[in-house]
Design a protein around this motif. Structure first.
Motif, PDB file in Angstrom:
ATOM      1  N   GLU A 101      -3.504  10.903  -0.820  1.00 32.91           N
ATOM      2  CA  GLU A 101      -4.672  10.162  -0.345  1.00 32.91           C
ATOM      3  C   GLU A 101      -4.297   8.728   0.016  1.00 32.91           C
ATOM      4  O   GLU A 101      -4.759   8.176   1.022  1.00 32.91           O
ATOM      5  CB  GLU A 101      -5.754  10.173  -1.426  1.00 32.91           C
ATOM      6  CG  GLU A 101      -7.032   9.468  -1.024  1.00 32.91           C
ATOM      7  CD  GLU A 101      -8.077   9.482  -2.129  1.00 32.91           C
ATOM      8  OE1 GLU A 101      -9.084   8.784  -1.988  1.00 32.91           O
ATOM      9  OE2 GLU A 101      -7.861  10.207  -3.133  1.00 32.91           O
ATOM     10  N   GLN A 102      -3.439   8.134  -0.799  1.00 36.27           N
ATOM     11  CA  GLN A 102      -2.998   6.760  -0.534  1.00 36.27           C
ATOM     12  C   GLN A 102      -2.201   6.679   0.768  1.00 36.27           C
ATOM     13  O   GLN A 102      -2.388   5.749   1.561  1.00 36.27           O
ATOM     14  CB  GLN A 102      -2.147   6.249  -1.705  1.00 36.27           C
ATOM     15  CG  GLN A 102      -1.599   4.840  -1.536  1.00 36.27           C
ATOM     16  CD  GLN A 102      -2.674   3.782  -1.497  1.00 36.27           C
ATOM     17  OE1 GLN A 102      -3.792   3.994  -1.982  1.00 36.27           O
ATOM     18  NE2 GLN A 102      -2.358   2.630  -0.918  1.00 36.27           N
ATOM     19  N   MET A 103      -1.331   7.646   1.007  1.00 34.21           N
ATOM     20  CA  MET A 103      -0.535   7.639   2.231  1.00 34.21           C
ATOM     21  C   MET A 103      -1.413   7.804   3.471  1.00 34.21           C
ATOM     22  O   MET A 103      -1.187   7.172   4.504  1.00 34.21           O
ATOM     23  CB  MET A 103       0.520   8.749   2.168  1.00 34.21           C
ATOM     24  CG  MET A 103       1.588   8.544   1.104  1.00 34.21           C
ATOM     25  SD  MET A 103       2.427   6.952   1.271  1.00 34.21           S
ATOM     26  CE  MET A 103       3.597   7.046  -0.094  1.00 34.21           C
ATOM     27  N   ARG A 104      -2.427   8.643   3.380  1.00 34.50           N
ATOM     28  CA  ARG A 104      -3.360   8.790   4.502  1.00 34.50           C
ATOM     29  C   ARG A 104      -4.114   7.483   4.752  1.00 34.50           C
ATOM     30  O   ARG A 104      -4.388   7.113   5.905  1.00 34.50           O
ATOM     31  CB  ARG A 104      -4.335   9.944   4.229  1.00 34.50           C
ATOM     32  CG  ARG A 104      -3.706  11.319   4.407  1.00 34.50           C
ATOM     33  CD  ARG A 104      -4.753  12.416   4.415  1.00 34.50           C
ATOM     34  NE  ARG A 104      -5.284  12.644   3.077  1.00 34.50           N
ATOM     35  CZ  ARG A 104      -4.804  13.547   2.227  1.00 34.50           C
ATOM     36  NH1 ARG A 104      -3.774  14.315   2.574  1.00 34.50           N
ATOM     37  NH2 ARG A 104      -5.345  13.713   1.031  1.00 34.50           N
ATOM     38  N   ALA A 136       5.217   0.753   7.467  1.00 36.22           N
ATOM     39  CA  ALA A 136       4.647   1.440   6.307  1.00 36.22           C
ATOM     40  C   ALA A 136       3.906   2.698   6.728  1.00 36.22           C
ATOM     41  O   ALA A 136       3.985   3.733   6.052  1.00 36.22           O
ATOM     42  CB  ALA A 136       3.707   0.498   5.555  1.00 36.22           C
ATOM     43  N   ALA A 137       3.183   2.639   7.850  1.00 39.71           N
ATOM     44  CA  ALA A 137       2.460   3.818   8.342  1.00 39.71           C
ATOM     45  C   ALA A 137       3.430   4.921   8.739  1.00 39.71           C
ATOM     46  O   ALA A 137       3.191   6.112   8.478  1.00 39.71           O
ATOM     47  CB  ALA A 137       1.574   3.427   9.524  1.00 39.71           C
ATOM     48  N   TYR A 170      -3.272   0.725   8.434  1.00 39.37           N
ATOM     49  CA  TYR A 170      -2.197  -0.094   8.998  1.00 39.37           C
ATOM     50  C   TYR A 170      -1.458   0.678  10.095  1.00 39.37           C
ATOM     51  O   TYR A 170      -0.252   0.934   9.992  1.00 39.37           O
ATOM     52  CB  TYR A 170      -1.220  -0.514   7.898  1.00 39.37           C
ATOM     53  CG  TYR A 170      -1.880  -1.226   6.743  1.00 39.37           C
ATOM     54  CD1 TYR A 170      -2.196  -2.575   6.818  1.00 39.37           C
ATOM     55  CD2 TYR A 170      -2.202  -0.532   5.570  1.00 39.37           C
ATOM     56  CE1 TYR A 170      -2.802  -3.228   5.758  1.00 39.37           C
ATOM     57  CE2 TYR A 170      -2.814  -1.175   4.513  1.00 39.37           C
ATOM     58  CZ  TYR A 170      -3.113  -2.527   4.612  1.00 39.37           C
ATOM     59  OH  TYR A 170      -3.722  -3.171   3.554  1.00 39.37           O
ATOM     60  N   PRO A 171      -2.163   1.082  11.140  1.00 41.74           N
ATOM     61  CA  PRO A 171      -1.499   1.861  12.204  1.00 41.74           C
ATOM     62  C   PRO A 171      -0.451   1.013  12.937  1.00 41.74           C
ATOM     63  O   PRO A 171      -0.612  -0.192  13.110  1.00 41.74           O
ATOM     64  CB  PRO A 171      -2.666   2.216  13.139  1.00 41.74           C
ATOM     65  CG  PRO A 171      -3.688   1.155  12.897  1.00 41.74           C
ATOM     66  CD  PRO A 171      -3.583   0.795  11.449  1.00 41.74           C
ATOM     67  N   GLY A 172       0.620   1.686  13.325  1.00 37.03           N
ATOM     68  CA  GLY A 172       1.666   1.013  14.076  1.00 37.03           C
ATOM     69  C   GLY A 172       2.648   0.223  13.235  1.00 37.03           C
ATOM     70  O   GLY A 172       3.588  -0.374  13.773  1.00 37.03           O
ATOM     71  N   ALA A 210       0.833  -1.206   0.000  1.00 36.80           N
ATOM     72  CA  ALA A 210       0.000   0.000   0.000  1.00 36.80           C
ATOM     73  C   ALA A 210       0.869   1.257   0.000  1.00 36.80           C
ATOM     74  O   ALA A 210       0.571   2.235  -0.711  1.00 36.80           O
ATOM     75  CB  ALA A 210      -0.925  -0.017   1.216  1.00 36.80           C
ATOM     76  N   TYR A 211       1.936   1.226   0.787  1.00 39.90           N
ATOM     77  CA  TYR A 211       2.847   2.377   0.823  1.00 39.90           C
ATOM     78  C   TYR A 211       3.563   2.552  -0.526  1.00 39.90           C
ATOM     79  O   TYR A 211       3.652   3.668  -1.056  1.00 39.90           O
ATOM     80  CB  TYR A 211       3.870   2.192   1.938  1.00 39.90           C
ATOM     81  CG  TYR A 211       5.011   3.173   1.880  1.00 39.90           C
ATOM     82  CD1 TYR A 211       4.830   4.508   2.220  1.00 39.90           C
ATOM     83  CD2 TYR A 211       6.279   2.771   1.460  1.00 39.90           C
ATOM     84  CE1 TYR A 211       5.869   5.416   2.140  1.00 39.90           C
ATOM     85  CE2 TYR A 211       7.330   3.662   1.389  1.00 39.90           C
ATOM     86  CZ  TYR A 211       7.125   4.984   1.730  1.00 39.90           C
ATOM     87  OH  TYR A 211       8.166   5.876   1.650  1.00 39.90           O
TER      88      TYR A 211
END
Length: 254
Positions: A231-234, A245-246, A240-242, A213-214
């Motif tokens: 938008e993709q980075m947000r 990649a986040a 995927y918090p934590g 995703a990143y």
């Protein structure tokens, strides 16, 4: 008189001897000239044959290069059609998932609840097929092509063959991810974007999903799609918090 007759006979013998001695020398010179002429003709014919062979070899080499180029183009077009078809299937699935179950009776709050539930089900872990020893060896050979040999074209061919031979396995998702990575390096950014999108959309619960995703956002950024990239980075940060990649997505937005 007798003496004169004997002298005439002697002169006759001498003339015959001289004639016999001079005849072979002339004939020898003529034979040598003929041999030289024959040798020159043979050399000329041999040279002509070599020239013809060299011309044929050059012609065959040109035809071989032309056929090799056509095969490379066909192979590249086949790979592009393969991944494009996969992407279209994903788009159709995504549209079906986004359609509400009952648009006539469901309230906005209910639809929001259904979407959240659908996202949760989408993220639920599933059991991926455990790779066989043969599959692991094939995957490691491709990794060697990428990391050690830097032979990216051969790696791309190997990844497509791997995906076709070992579908829906744990390492198959990795193969899609590395397909995106290699295309990102070449760079063939559209193909990279599609490969990362396949991982994110089809295998959202896989360990490679957050990284894919990143990297999808990175591919969009390099293609000049800045708004889509942000938008993709947000989305990476929210979905995927934590994860690493986040963190990288957060750094990108900053």
């Amino acid at each position: 008189m007798r003496k004169l007759l004997m002298a005439a006979v002697a002169l006759s013998f001498c003339g015959s001897a001289l004639a016999q001695q001079s005849a072979p020398a002339f004939q020898n010179n003529q034979s040598e000239a003929q041999r030289k002429a024959g040798g020159n003709q043979a050399n000329a014919e041999l040279f002509y044959m070599i020239e013809r062979l060299q011309h044929e070899v050059r012609k065959l080499q040109g035809e071989l290069e032309e056929q090799r180029y056509k095969l490379d183009r066909l192979s590249e077009q086949s790979r592009e059609r393969y991944i494009d078809l996969d992407q279209r299937v994903l788009d159709v699935r995504k549209q079906l998932d986004e359609q509400p179950a009952d648009t006539g009776s469901a309230s906005p709050a209910g639809r929001g609840s259904d979407n959240a539930q659908g996202q949760q089900q989408k993220r639920e872990s599933r059991a991926y097929r455990v790779p066989t020893q043969e599959e692991q060896q094939a995957y490691q050979a491709i990794q060697k092509l990428i990391h050690e040999d830097k032979n990216y074209d051969a790696a791309i061919d190997g990844l497509y063959e791997f995906i076709a031979k070992y579908p829906e396995g744990d390492l198959t998702v990795n193969a899609y991810y590395w397909l995106g990575e290699v295309y990102l390096v070449k760079p063939q950014l559209e193909q990279a974007k599609q490969a990362f999108s396949i991982v994110e959309s089809r295998f959202p619960d896989h360990r490679k999903a957050s990284d894919a995703a990143y990297k999808l956002g990175i591919a969009q950024d390099r293609l000049g799609e800045k708004d889509k990239a942000r938008e993709q980075m947000r989305s990476v940060i929210a979905e995927y918090p934590g994860t690493k990649a986040a963190e990288l997505a957060q750094s990108y937005l900053k």
